[in-house]
Design a protein around this motif. Structure first.
Motif, mmCIF file in Angstrom:
data_model
loop_
_atom_site.group_PDB
_atom_site.id
_atom_site.type_symbol
_atom_site.label_atom_id
_atom_site.label_comp_id
_atom_site.label_asym_id
_atom_site.label_seq_id
_atom_site.Cartn_x
_atom_site.Cartn_y
_atom_site.Cartn_z
ATOM 1 N N ILE A 17 7.110 -5.447 -5.565
ATOM 2 C CA ILE A 17 6.537 -4.381 -4.534
ATOM 3 C C ILE A 17 7.440 -4.488 -3.366
ATOM 4 O O ILE A 17 7.881 -5.637 -2.870
ATOM 5 C CB ILE A 17 5.140 -4.898 -4.356
ATOM 6 N N ARG A 20 3.584 -0.095 0.325
ATOM 7 C CA ARG A 20 2.276 0.210 -0.069
ATOM 8 C C ARG A 20 1.897 1.483 0.866
ATOM 9 O O ARG A 20 2.181 1.196 2.128
ATOM 10 C CB ARG A 20 1.284 -0.730 0.115
ATOM 11 N N ASP A 21 1.396 2.696 0.623
ATOM 12 C CA ASP A 21 0.974 3.650 1.285
ATOM 13 C C ASP A 21 2.092 4.036 2.478
ATOM 14 O O ASP A 21 1.613 4.057 3.369
ATOM 15 C CB ASP A 21 -0.463 3.202 1.944
ATOM 16 N N PRO A 25 4.054 -3.868 2.930
ATOM 17 C CA PRO A 25 2.879 -4.722 2.558
ATOM 18 C C PRO A 25 2.728 -6.039 3.438
ATOM 19 O O PRO A 25 2.195 -6.856 2.959
ATOM 20 C CB PRO A 25 2.590 -4.656 1.346
ATOM 21 N N ASP A 132 -0.120 -6.347 -3.631
ATOM 22 C CA ASP A 132 -0.454 -4.971 -4.434
ATOM 23 C C ASP A 132 0.412 -3.825 -3.533
ATOM 24 O O ASP A 132 0.625 -3.950 -2.509
ATOM 25 C CB ASP A 132 -2.169 -4.449 -4.252
ATOM 26 N N GLY A 133 1.060 -2.819 -4.413
ATOM 27 C CA GLY A 133 1.609 -1.971 -3.784
ATOM 28 C C GLY A 133 1.919 -0.684 -4.473
ATOM 29 O O GLY A 133 1.532 -0.731 -5.855
ATOM 30 N N ASP A 134 2.565 0.342 -4.015
ATOM 31 C CA ASP A 134 2.577 1.506 -4.915
ATOM 32 C C ASP A 134 4.272 1.586 -5.288
ATOM 33 O O ASP A 134 4.587 3.048 -5.518
ATOM 34 C CB ASP A 134 2.146 2.844 -4.523
#
Length: 173
Positions: A17, A20-21, A25, A132-134
């Motif tokens: 990752i 994130r957003d 992160p 967590d991440g996108d």
């Protein structure tokens, strides 16, 4: 004429990752200082979303080429390009004019994916955590890139996590 190197600079978690957003992160003050030292005076190539995540204004001391299919940026120190290849051509021209030997690719995920095939070197901060991440960074293929230097960096007082700073060089064909 010495070829201009294409260098990727990235911080990536153990699970790949990088974002994130629309943000990173983690907080890594130590790594931001390294990023500044590595990139100062060199043209930066980044995607539009990454540019927006750094405040939609250029980082001081570095010309910016923003890859965007739609937006044209009208501000000092910022150019736009419709493709990564166009951005790299412009960045290398800027580097030659200003006498620097590298251009830096600094994000985000899609730009990194496209840029890996052009990269001569990777400056990777391996963040010693799973988050967590996108947005993710592609796997580094050891058949393509060899690890030439690695340093463990304990978390500083303004860092969320310890890191491992690594430099990878493209293997000769």
């Amino acid at each position: 004429m010495t070829p201009i190197k294409t260098v990727i600079i990235v911080a990536v978690s153990q699970n790949g990752i990088i974002g994130r957003d629309g943000d990173m992160p983690w907080k890594l003050s130590t790594d931001l200082r390294r990023f500044k030292a590595l990139s100062m005076g060199k043209p930066l190539v980044m995607g539009r979303k990454t540019f927006e995540s750094v405040g939609s204004k250029p980082l001081p001391g570095r010309p910016h080429i923003i890859v965007s299919r739609s937006e044209v940026f009208d501000m000092p120190g910022v150019e736009s390009a419709a493709s990564l290849e166009d951005a790299l051509d412009r960045a290398k021209s800027m580097a030659r004019t200003s006498g620097v030997a590298e251009v830096c690719i600094v994000g985000g995920g899609e730009i990194y994916r496209q840029a890996l095939e052009h990269a001569d070197m990777l400056h990777v901060t391996h963040v010693e955590t799973v988050v967590d991440g996108d947005t993710s960074f592609p796997q580094i293929d050891p058949a393509v890139f060899e690890l030439i230097e690695e340093t463990s960096v304990p978390a500083g007082e303004k860092d969320n996590f310890p890191t491992r700073y690594a430099i990878y060089r493209r293997r000769s064909a």
